[in-house]
Design an enzyme around this catalytic site. Structure first.
Site, PDB file in Angstrom:
ATOM      1  N   CYS A 290       0.809  -1.226   0.000  1.00  0.00           N
ATOM      2  CA  CYS A 290       0.000   0.000   0.000  1.00  0.00           C
ATOM      3  C   CYS A 290       0.841   1.274   0.000  1.00  0.00           C
ATOM      4  CB  CYS A 290      -0.986  -0.017   1.172  1.00  0.00           C
ATOM      5  SG  CYS A 290      -0.220   0.018   2.817  1.00  0.00           S
TER       6      CYS A 290
ATOM      7  N   HIS B  42      -2.629   1.185   6.833  1.00  0.00           N
ATOM      8  CA  HIS B  42      -3.009   1.092   5.413  1.00  0.00           C
ATOM      9  C   HIS B  42      -3.221   2.484   4.854  1.00  0.00           C
ATOM     10  CE1 HIS B  42      -4.329  -0.967   1.841  1.00  0.00           C
ATOM     11  NE2 HIS B  42      -5.397  -0.207   1.774  1.00  0.00           N
TER      12      HIS B  42
ATOM     13  N   HIS C 207      -5.785   1.792  -4.398  1.00  0.00           N
ATOM     14  CA  HIS C 207      -4.905   1.256  -3.359  1.00  0.00           C
ATOM     15  C   HIS C 207      -4.515  -0.178  -3.676  1.00  0.00           C
ATOM     16  CE1 HIS C 207      -8.091  -0.916  -0.644  1.00  0.00           C
ATOM     17  NE2 HIS C 207      -8.501  -0.886  -1.891  1.00  0.00           N
TER      18      HIS C 207
END
Length: 389
Positions: free
Chosen positions: A301, A349, A361
């Site tokens: 990520c 994240h 993402h």
């Protein structure tokens, strides 16, 4: 008298002995209890599908957290290794200069030996453990020529600096070893968490996997609904701002000289950079999530967001918990395309906002870079929004 006795109800106790009806029931109960005690865990002990889903999600999040630690340790290890290499090169160069200074002093000792000179005792100096102490004790410096003094001063300086650099290199090597240990630990943690998640999923039946997919679909539909709500809210906010700007411009033109001037939006520079970052991110859609990866073939990520903004000329740190501090925090309602959206209390994240409640993402292992609602894991999972440039 016996004819007046009342008959006993079936199943009552007589002198501590149960009648056959109760005895049979008791034996049956005992047998059932015994079977329950000795039986291996059956379907009743199996976790529910919701519990499995939660456990798997938790394991993936723990893996992401460990991945951030791995990324930080990897970055630290790389920097420390570079520093160690630089120090070792410096030590090698200084050692060479020290040897040259020693050779020059040795030439003085050889000359003294050939001529039979008794002073100064340069050979003894070269064998001394602490040259400066030797000078203090023998007052050798007072008996040296100017050239010899320069040579000795150079030798002492080179020896002192070389010893300092060697010590610095030793300490840096110890730090490097520690960083390598942290890197190895974080890597093992990621691999263990992912293996646990795979094991849980492997135990699901085809029917359970189908039900799990249905649950995930419901979550995505809810996330899409929330994204649409945010998009409407942002559109209304934008319209209100534009109307206010028009009123202000109209008022300025009537009260001023009769002409109006338009100014570029304050965020035009940001919008230009964000457009480049988003163009890069969109080009990565479909590439696999791989923990610790920074491209070009795969990403995690924070590796994706770092690479995207690098394409726009902005350098971001490697980890999510560093990226969250690399910009200005803005309200979710004011999020602009290009902003970074962070998730969870431990900031494990991140995605790059593209507008209308959506982001690009790299979700988790087993998935690919994709567009998805920022509410993909519920509204409460959103930590903050940061504008990086």
């Amino acid at each position: 008298m016996a004819s007046h006795r009342k008959s006993r109800p079936t199943g009552t106790r007589v002198a501590g002995i149960r009648t056959p009806a109760l005895a049979t029931a008791a034996l049956t109960s005992v047998a059932l209890l015994s079977q329950s005690a000795n039986a291996t865990p059956e379907a009743d002990d199996k976790p529910s599908l919701e519990e499995v889903e939660k456990k798997v999600d938790d394991l993936y999040r723990q893996a992401e957290s460990a991945t951030d630690k791995y990324n930080a340790a990897k970055e630290k290890t790389a920097k420390q290794r570079k520093r160690v290499d630089t120090l070792l090169d410096d030590v090698a160069q200084r050692t060479q200069k020290l040897n040259e200074a020693r050779e020059e002093l040795g030439s003085f000792a050889a000359a003294q030996y050939r001529t039979g000179a008794s002073a100064p005792d340069t050979a003894t100096f070269l064998l001394a453990d602490t040259p400066q102490d030797y000078f203090d004790q023998t007052q050798l410096m007072d008996r040296m020529t100017g050239r010899q003094k320069v040579a000795v001063d150079d030798y002492i300086t080179q020896q002192s600096e070389t010893m300092e650099k060697r010590q610095e290199a030793t300490e840096s090597l110890a730090t490097l070893t520690e960083s390598q240990g942290d890197l190895k630990t974080a890597k093992a943690t990621v691999q263990r968490k992912l293996a646990d998640a795979r094991e849980l999923l492997s135990k699901l039946t085809a029917e359970e996997k189908a039900r799990l997919a249905a649950i995930e679909k419901e979550k995505q539909e809810e996330a899409a609904r929330k994204a649409a709500e945010l998009a409407r809210e942002q559109a209304e906010q934008q319209q209100a701002q534009e109307e206010a700007a028009q009123r202000q411009e109209s008022g300025s033109s009537t009260s001023g000289s009769g002409t109006s001037t338009s100014t570029a939006p304050a965020d035009s520079s940001y919008a230009t950079k964000a457009e480049k970052a988003l163009a890069f991110a969109r080009a990565q859609i479909g590439k696999p999530y791989v923990w610790g990866a920074v491209g070009p073939g795969s990403y995690d990520c924070s590796g994706l967001t770092q690479a995207a903004w690098k394409a726009a000329g902005v350098t971001l740190p490697r980890t999510t918990y560093d990226q969250v501090n690399a910009g200005t925090t803005v309200p979710l309602s004011q999020a602009l395309p290009g902003d970074l959206v962070f998730f969870y209390d431990d900031v494990t994240h991140v995605g790059i906002y593209i507008g209308n409640g959506m982001m690009i993402h790299a979700p988790k292992p087993g998935t690919y870079v994709r567009e998805e609602s920022i509410y993909y894991d519920g509204e409460s999972s959103i930590h903050s929004v940061v504008r990086p440039a």
